[in-house]
Design a protein around this motif. Structure first.
Motif, PDB file in Angstrom:
ATOM      1  N   ALA A  16     -11.576  20.074 -36.636  1.00  0.00           N
ATOM      2  CA  ALA A  16     -10.122  20.487 -36.417  1.00  0.00           C
ATOM      3  C   ALA A  16     -10.044  21.999 -35.351  1.00  0.00           C
ATOM      4  N   SER A  17     -11.239  22.298 -35.083  1.00  0.00           N
ATOM      5  CA  SER A  17     -11.413  23.408 -34.254  1.00  0.00           C
ATOM      6  C   SER A  17     -11.517  23.417 -32.696  1.00  0.00           C
ATOM      7  N   ALA A  18     -10.705  22.149 -32.043  1.00  0.00           N
ATOM      8  CA  ALA A  18     -10.874  21.926 -30.898  1.00  0.00           C
ATOM      9  C   ALA A  18     -10.343  23.038 -29.854  1.00  0.00           C
ATOM     10  N   GLN A  19     -10.667  23.319 -28.993  1.00  0.00           N
ATOM     11  CA  GLN A  19     -10.162  24.343 -28.041  1.00  0.00           C
ATOM     12  C   GLN A  19      -9.557  23.635 -26.628  1.00  0.00           C
ATOM     13  N   THR A  20      -8.612  24.261 -26.125  1.00  0.00           N
ATOM     14  CA  THR A  20      -8.088  23.518 -24.916  1.00  0.00           C
ATOM     15  C   THR A  20      -8.177  24.595 -23.860  1.00  0.00           C
ATOM     16  N   TYR A  21      -8.618  24.078 -22.590  1.00  0.00           N
ATOM     17  CA  TYR A  21      -8.812  24.929 -21.498  1.00  0.00           C
ATOM     18  C   TYR A  21      -8.427  24.233 -20.187  1.00  0.00           C
ATOM     19  N   GLY A  22      -6.960  24.316 -19.846  1.00  0.00           N
ATOM     20  CA  GLY A  22      -6.353  23.711 -18.655  1.00  0.00           C
ATOM     21  C   GLY A  22      -6.214  22.295 -19.295  1.00  0.00           C
TER      22      GLY A  22
END
Length: 163
Positions: A16-22
């Protein structure tokens, strides 16, 4: 929409620890050993970087339709704001699914860390080409983060190794 976690590795679930970059997302497998930086286009195809902490291996790949023949190589043309590139993809089977990995990691890394949009033209039967386009907004940050996580997890891993 194709996601690396589902298509490439048939993970039971993603962390659940997905990170978004753009337009890019960094996620990890449920076993915390495989990490992806990926983007998907509006047609549901994916492009990204995949790294495995236990082996410290990384590769860039396309998860696109149509399917490929395991072990076969395919030419592809890439076009970005910084230039055009001739590359080779090879087909890899992952469970029931297949992906197309780039043979030249460094060239794919240069393309994947670019800006703007990248287009990949893949030759098809009958003289046609299929073109896949992806946003590179956030790609460099996402790819760097996947590399950082992979190195850190590899150093701290308690998995058995064969030397």
């Amino acid at each position: 929409m194709k996601k690396w976690g589902l298509l490439l590795f048939s993970f039971a679930s993603l962390s659940a620890s997905a990170q978004t970059y753009g337009d890019w997302m960094v996620s990890e497998s449920a076993d915390h050993d495989t990490f992806t930086a990926e983007t998907s286009n509006e047609s549901g195809q994916s492009f990204g970087k995949v790294c495995v902490a236990s082996s410290q291996d990384c590769w860039w790949a396309l998860a696109i339709d149509p399917s490929c023949d395991h072990g076969a190589t395919y030419p592809v043309m890439a076009n970005t704001d910084t230039g055009a590139y001739s590359l080779t993809l090879y087909c890899v089977s992952v469970g029931k699914d297949k992906i197309m990995a780039f043979q030249d990691f460094n060239q794919a890394d240069q393309i994947g860390r670019g800006i703007g949009i990248v287009g990949f033209a893949v030759p098809m039967k009958g003289g046609a080409f299929r073109v896949f386009r992806f946003s590179l907004n956030g790609s460099s940050q996402a790819a760097t983060r996947v590399s950082e996580i992979t190195v850190a997890r590899g150093k701290n891993s308690t998995r058995d190794l064969t030397l």
